[in-house]
Scaffold this motif. Structure first.
Motif, mmCIF file in Angstrom:
data_model
loop_
_atom_site.group_PDB
_atom_site.id
_atom_site.type_symbol
_atom_site.label_atom_id
_atom_site.label_comp_id
_atom_site.label_asym_id
_atom_site.label_seq_id
_atom_site.Cartn_x
_atom_site.Cartn_y
_atom_site.Cartn_z
ATOM 1 N N GLU A 114 43.487 -2.558 52.305
ATOM 2 C CA GLU A 114 44.611 -3.427 52.633
ATOM 3 C C GLU A 114 45.260 -3.003 53.940
ATOM 4 O OE1 GLU A 114 47.142 -3.270 49.277
ATOM 5 O OE2 GLU A 114 45.799 -4.418 47.979
ATOM 6 N N GLN A 115 45.069 -1.754 54.335
ATOM 7 C CA GLN A 115 45.683 -1.235 55.555
ATOM 8 C C GLN A 115 44.742 -1.335 56.749
ATOM 9 O OE1 GLN A 115 46.916 2.753 54.569
ATOM 10 N NE2 GLN A 115 47.924 2.132 52.717
ATOM 11 N N TYR A 116 43.532 -1.774 56.556
ATOM 12 C CA TYR A 116 42.585 -1.865 57.665
ATOM 13 C C TYR A 116 43.094 -2.890 58.680
ATOM 14 C CZ TYR A 116 38.967 0.755 55.191
ATOM 15 O OH TYR A 116 38.251 1.719 54.554
ATOM 16 N N GLU A 170 38.406 4.878 60.270
ATOM 17 C CA GLU A 170 38.995 5.730 61.301
ATOM 18 C C GLU A 170 40.427 5.313 61.596
ATOM 19 O OE1 GLU A 170 37.601 7.417 65.651
ATOM 20 O OE2 GLU A 170 37.278 5.301 65.190
ATOM 21 N N ASP A 171 40.659 4.011 61.704
ATOM 22 C CA ASP A 171 41.989 3.504 61.998
ATOM 23 C C ASP A 171 42.967 3.859 60.878
ATOM 24 O OD1 ASP A 171 43.765 1.819 63.690
ATOM 25 O OD2 ASP A 171 43.778 0.522 61.929
ATOM 26 N N GLU A 230 46.950 10.354 58.643
ATOM 27 C CA GLU A 230 47.152 11.687 59.213
ATOM 28 C C GLU A 230 48.534 11.806 59.855
ATOM 29 O OE1 GLU A 230 42.384 12.294 60.217
ATOM 30 O OE2 GLU A 230 43.817 11.873 61.823
ATOM 31 N N GLY A 231 49.008 10.695 60.414
ATOM 32 C CA GLY A 231 50.311 10.704 61.062
ATOM 33 C C GLY A 231 51.476 10.764 60.094
ATOM 34 N N CYS A 232 51.213 10.485 58.809
ATOM 35 C CA CYS A 232 52.280 10.492 57.808
ATOM 36 C C CYS A 232 52.514 11.874 57.207
ATOM 37 C CB CYS A 232 51.949 9.504 56.688
ATOM 38 S SG CYS A 232 51.981 7.778 57.213
ATOM 39 N N GLY A 233 51.646 12.822 57.528
ATOM 40 C CA GLY A 233 51.845 14.187 57.063
ATOM 41 C C GLY A 233 51.305 14.493 55.686
ATOM 42 N N SER A 262 39.557 11.766 61.009
ATOM 43 C CA SER A 262 39.317 10.730 62.012
ATOM 44 C C SER A 262 38.315 11.176 63.073
ATOM 45 C CB SER A 262 40.635 10.305 62.668
ATOM 46 O OG SER A 262 41.313 11.421 63.219
ATOM 47 N N ASP A 263 38.390 12.446 63.489
ATOM 48 C CA ASP A 263 37.439 12.938 64.485
ATOM 49 C C ASP A 263 36.019 12.933 63.936
ATOM 50 O OD1 ASP A 263 39.449 13.267 66.303
ATOM 51 O OD2 ASP A 263 39.669 15.427 65.989
ATOM 52 N N ASN A 264 35.883 13.311 62.652
ATOM 53 C CA ASN A 264 34.558 13.302 62.033
ATOM 54 C C ASN A 264 33.966 11.899 62.027
ATOM 55 O OD1 ASN A 264 35.110 15.956 61.536
ATOM 56 N ND2 ASN A 264 35.215 15.778 59.309
#
Length: 409
Positions: free
Chosen positions: A45-47, A110-111, A117-120, A127-129
């Motif tokens: 749903e967040q894509y 990835e998105d 990741e930004g939410c802690g 994402s890098d992988n």
């Protein structure tokens, strides 16, 4: 092409059915996103990707799969150099479209991973992988174009399968681990809510109100929180061990990784049910408290409701409202898509999707109107006014530290 080489090529393309196992990944590619708990229900749903692009890629994949199957059937009916040539080309196109489709799905992962990741709450950085896997798939396209022999096609099949296995297992680990970390935050909020409920019950008891039912419900809520805590502790220990994965979330043993993920998913399923049970009790408590606290009101006709204070206020329904606050977070959900919003004085604006917009660093005013809107404001010096000009129901609920006044006009 000699008979021996023909035989090898036929065997290679017959083995192309292996790709069907790989392509089984597209049916469940997002299925794990629908597994518990509710916090990550469903990640898809967040894509933030174009649905049209997904549909186009899926259609290309389906078309090329049908052509591949047709070419394979022709080869089985008549093994000639022509049918071998056709199957080889059909396999090549099929593989290219398969890679494109996987890449689109990985870009979506990835998105979403970057946002998480930004939410802690991220269990690890994934994402890098995923970016590496996308690059590897892009590089495979050249190999597909150049492939001619059984060994070359088989090597590509194996690489696609290996890349997807890594991405699939690691993203499942990431989603489950991130969701488990969110449970800790829920427990902290739940304990704070329980303390406030206890204080409210004591206030009502001092005022002579019979609080027997409220006390029973609070005990039930506390039991639910304890169940959640127990499940969380078990899951946390499991994630600390993360069998089958290294410390960076990269899987190193497929069998151990799947066993770990199955156990983690089961624990998170228990947690989801416990969260639902707790929320159900909480709704009952709020329903009881609403009858006794001045910070809650239903608007079912013409009138004006005014409130102010520090903390949190929620408004929901058919509304025309004005809000001001200092250093807050304003979240607006527009269910009917007809809300009119005029906001001044905020740091950042985030379009979360599904009609939800969040204004962080809200230090100003907002005018909001719409037929089906939910507004949540968290901050200091909150001033809100809601005007009703029709008979549609609406609700205002405040959870502010000090409600100065809350009156009908």
């Amino acid at each position: 092409m000699n008979e021996k080489k023909n035989t090898l090529m036929i065997a290679a393309f017959a083995k192309a059915t292996v790709i069907m196992l790989l392509l089984g990944l597209f049916a469940p590619v997002l299925a794990y996103a629908a597994t518990p708990p509710e916090q990550y229900k469903t990640v898809q749903e967040q894509y933030q990707i174009s649905q049209e692009r997904v549909r186009d890629a899926q259609q290309s994949y389906q078309d090329s799969k049908e052509k591949f199957l047709d070419a394979k059937a022709c080869l089985e009916d008549s093994r000639t150099s022509g049918t071998i040539f056709d199957l080889k080309n059909a396999t090549r196109v099929f593989l290219l479209h398969t890679i494109d489709y996987i890449i689109i799905r990985l870009e979506a992962m990835e998105d979403s991973a970057i946002k998480a990741e930004g939410c802690g709450f991220a269990q690890f950085e994934i994402s890098d992988n995923i970016g590496v896997y996308i690059d590897q798939l892009e590089e495979l396209k050249d190999d597909v174009e150049a492939a001619e022999t059984r060994e070359e096609f088989q090597a590509i099949f194996n690489e696609i399968r290996d890349i997807w296995q890594h991405a699939n297992l690691e993203s499942r680990y990431f989603i489950l681990g991130t969701a488990n970390n969110r449970v800790d935050s829920f427990l902290e909020r739940g304990e704070s809510i329980s303390d406030r409920i206890k204080a409210e019950i004591e206030r009502l008891a001092d005022a002579g109100v019979d609080t027997t039912e409220l006390e029973r419900l609070q005990d039930e809520y506390n039991y639910a929180l304890k169940d959640v805590e127990n499940s969380y502790n078990k899951a946390t220990q499991l994630f600390d061990e993360h069998n089958g994965f290294d410390d960076n979330g990269v899987f190193d043993d497929a069998e151990d990784a799947r066993e770990f993920l199955d156990e983690a998913s089961g624990l998170m399923g228990e947690t989801q049910q416990q969260l639902r049970d707790g929320n159900s009790v909480l709704r009952e408590i709020f329903s009881e408290l609403k009858e006794h606290r001045p910070g809650s009101a239903d608007l079912s006709g013409t009138g004006k409701l005014i409130a102010s204070g520090d903390g949190k206020a929620t408004m929901s329904g058919d509304m025309e409202a004005k809000i001001s606050a200092r250093g807050g977070i304003l979240t607006i959900t527009d269910y009917d898509g007809n809300a009119e919003v005029d906001v001044t004085g905020y740091g950042t604006k985030e379009d979360i999707g599904d009609g939800v917009v969040r204004y962080s660093g809200f230090d100003g005013t907002a005018g909001i109107s719409g037929s089906s809107v939910t507004v949540v404001i968290l901050g200091d010096d909150i001033e809100l006014t809601q005007v009703k000009e029709n008979a549609h129901p609406s609700r205002v609920f405040t959870d502010m530290a000090a409600v100065i006044y809350f009156i009908w006009q």
